[in-house]
Write an enzyme that holds these catalytic residues in place. Structure first.
Site, PDB file in Angstrom:
ATOM      1  N   GLU A   1       9.398  -4.353  10.321  1.00 17.70           N
ATOM      2  CA  GLU A   1       9.824  -3.040   9.805  1.00 17.70           C
ATOM      3  C   GLU A   1      10.376  -2.152  10.914  1.00 17.70           C
ATOM      4  O   GLU A   1       9.754  -1.999  11.985  1.00 17.70           O
ATOM      5  CB  GLU A   1       8.618  -2.359   9.118  1.00 17.70           C
ATOM      6  CG  GLU A   1       8.947  -0.980   8.556  1.00 17.70           C
ATOM      7  CD  GLU A   1       7.928  -0.450   7.570  1.00 17.70           C
ATOM      8  OE1 GLU A   1       6.992  -1.178   7.198  1.00 17.70           O
ATOM      9  OE2 GLU A   1       8.091   0.723   7.162  1.00 17.70           O
TER      10      GLU A   1
ATOM     11  N   LYS B   1      -1.213  -9.463   2.664  1.00 15.88           N
ATOM     12  CA  LYS B   1      -0.442  -9.048   3.842  1.00 15.88           C
ATOM     13  C   LYS B   1      -1.303  -8.064   4.633  1.00 15.88           C
ATOM     14  O   LYS B   1      -2.016  -7.254   4.048  1.00 15.88           O
ATOM     15  CB  LYS B   1       0.877  -8.377   3.440  1.00 15.88           C
ATOM     16  CG  LYS B   1       1.658  -7.821   4.628  1.00 15.88           C
ATOM     17  CD  LYS B   1       3.079  -7.455   4.271  1.00 15.88           C
ATOM     18  CE  LYS B   1       3.271  -6.074   3.692  1.00 15.88           C
ATOM     19  NZ  LYS B   1       2.797  -4.965   4.555  1.00 15.88           N
TER      20      LYS B   1
ATOM     21  N   ASP C   1      -1.056  -6.123  -0.294  1.00 17.11           N
ATOM     22  CA  ASP C   1      -1.389  -5.500   0.989  1.00 17.11           C
ATOM     23  C   ASP C   1      -2.885  -5.274   1.119  1.00 17.11           C
ATOM     24  O   ASP C   1      -3.529  -4.795   0.172  1.00 17.11           O
ATOM     25  CB  ASP C   1      -0.705  -4.120   1.086  1.00 17.11           C
ATOM     26  CG  ASP C   1       0.496  -4.132   2.002  1.00 17.11           C
ATOM     27  OD1 ASP C   1       0.612  -5.054   2.837  1.00 17.11           O
ATOM     28  OD2 ASP C   1       1.326  -3.209   1.876  1.00 17.11           O
TER      29      ASP C   1
ATOM     30  N   ASP D   1       0.840  -1.201   0.000  1.00 14.78           N
ATOM     31  CA  ASP D   1       0.000   0.000   0.000  1.00 14.78           C
ATOM     32  C   ASP D   1       0.879   1.257   0.000  1.00 14.78           C
ATOM     33  O   ASP D   1       0.378   2.383  -0.087  1.00 14.78           O
ATOM     34  CB  ASP D   1      -1.020  -0.005   1.151  1.00 14.78           C
ATOM     35  CG  ASP D   1      -0.379  -0.110   2.526  1.00 14.78           C
ATOM     36  OD1 ASP D   1       0.857  -0.221   2.613  1.00 14.78           O
ATOM     37  OD2 ASP D   1      -1.127  -0.086   3.526  1.00 14.78           O
ATOM     38  N   SER D   2       2.207   1.059   0.019  1.00 13.73           N
ATOM     39  CA  SER D   2       3.135   2.168  -0.227  1.00 13.73           C
ATOM     40  C   SER D   2       2.879   2.769  -1.610  1.00 13.73           C
ATOM     41  O   SER D   2       3.353   3.869  -1.904  1.00 13.73           O
ATOM     42  CB  SER D   2       4.590   1.690  -0.116  1.00 13.73           C
ATOM     43  OG  SER D   2       4.796   0.545  -0.928  1.00 13.73           O
TER      44      SER D   2
HETATM   45  O1  KIV Z   1       3.551  -1.084   1.676  1.00 14.92           O
HETATM   46  C1  KIV Z   1       4.712  -1.538   1.623  1.00 14.92           C
HETATM   47  O2  KIV Z   1       5.462  -1.293   0.662  1.00 14.92           O
HETATM   48  C2  KIV Z   1       5.186  -2.340   2.735  1.00 14.92           C
HETATM   49  C3  KIV Z   1       6.654  -2.589   2.812  1.00 14.92           C
HETATM   50  C4  KIV Z   1       7.340  -1.367   3.283  1.00 14.92           C
HETATM   51  C5  KIV Z   1       6.970  -3.765   3.639  1.00 14.92           C
HETATM   52  O3  KIV Z   1       4.415  -2.739   3.550  1.00 14.92           O
END
Ligand code: KIV
Length: 263
Positions: free
Chosen positions: A180, A115, A85, A46-47
């Site tokens: 993290e 995730k 995510d 979700d980044s």
């Molecule tokens: O959203 C994401 O990219 C993440 C990573 C930083 C592990 O959760």
């Protein structure tokens, strides 16, 4: 074609002491590049909300957006395990809601797993998803969806809490665990105490694998760069160089030349 990576492959890699690679990917071309480079797992993080959509954090990201990006990544992937995510508020309200949203993500994208963030508090949710056949990767330490609760993007140092969170996620049936922004020593200890593979980001070298955000490691995102990121290429600078050259050639009447024109 190399054998496809599954959740079982990751367990085997941990047993064999073979490090796991995970990188985020958000679209078809990046998925193809990651897959063709032999990256084991592609995380549709979700980044995407921060490095692609330009939000200040990941909170505004929706399930529909994750599905859109997840579908593109799955289309571009032949070997890697694709993990998507679950965005903020898609699994926190109720277990029923979590099942519905995770089910949509799996059904509409064809990804291999989801995730979600949280330790002890997410134990029942993870168990419920695993019981209906949805593989779950956990995420503890700095959980960006809880940035407001954590008071910012800060290193998480509460060792006992982290050990308990990791145990809870593993006991609930998660197949892997992202850790993290945790001191290397603590993340190393967590890795030794849980049976499932740990994937670190800002968590030192003692984890079973590593994950980085693609746009950070290639310098495609310039608003900020966390200190734990290693920049493997400067594609931001390369891209600007190419665009300036294109602009110069168009303005000078050099492009398009005869070889790029039809007779
Ligand atoms: O959203 C994401 O990219 C993440 C990573 C930083 C592990 O959760």
């Amino acid at each position: 074609m190399a054998e496809t990576v599954s959740t079982l492959t990751l367990a085997e890699m941990k047993s064999a002491g073979e490090k796991i690679t995970m990188v985020t990917g958000y679209d078809y071309p990046s998925a193809r590049l990651l897959d063709q480079s032999g990256i084991d797992t592609i995380l549709v993080g979700d980044s995407v909300g921060v490095v692609v959509a330009g939000y200040k954090d990941t909170l505004p990201v929706t399930v529909d957006e994750m599905i859109y990006h997840g579908q593109a990544v799955v289309r571009g992937t032949e070997r890697a395990l694709v993990i998507i995510d679950m965005p903020f508020m898609s699994y926190q309200i109720s277990i029923e809601d979590a099942k519905r949203q995770a089910g949509r993500i799996m059904k509409e994208t064809g990804a291999g797993a989801v995730k979600l963030e949280g330790g002890i508090a997410m134990k029942k949710t993870i168990k419920a998803l695993v019981e209906i056949g949805i593989p779950v990767c956990g995420h503890i330490g700095l959980t960006p969806q809880a940035v407001n609760q954590l008071g910012g993007f800060k290193i998480q140092r509460e060792k006992e809490r982290l050990l308990e969170d990791a145990q809870a996620v593993a006991a609930a049936g998660a197949f892997a665990l992202v850790i993290e922004c945790v001191p290397a020593e603590i993340a190393g200890e967590v890795t030794k105490t849980v049976a499932i593979p740990t994937i670190g980001i800002g968590a030192g070298n003692g984890c079973d694998g590593q994950v980085l955000v693609l746009h950070d490691m290639l310098a495609l995102f310039d608003r900020f760069r966390p200190s734990f990121v290693k920049q493997y290429a400067d594609l931001g600078a390369e891209t600007k160089k190419a665009l300036r050259e294109y602009s110069r050639e168009v303005k000078a009447g050099i492009f398009p030349g005869a070889e790029h024109s039809f007779k």
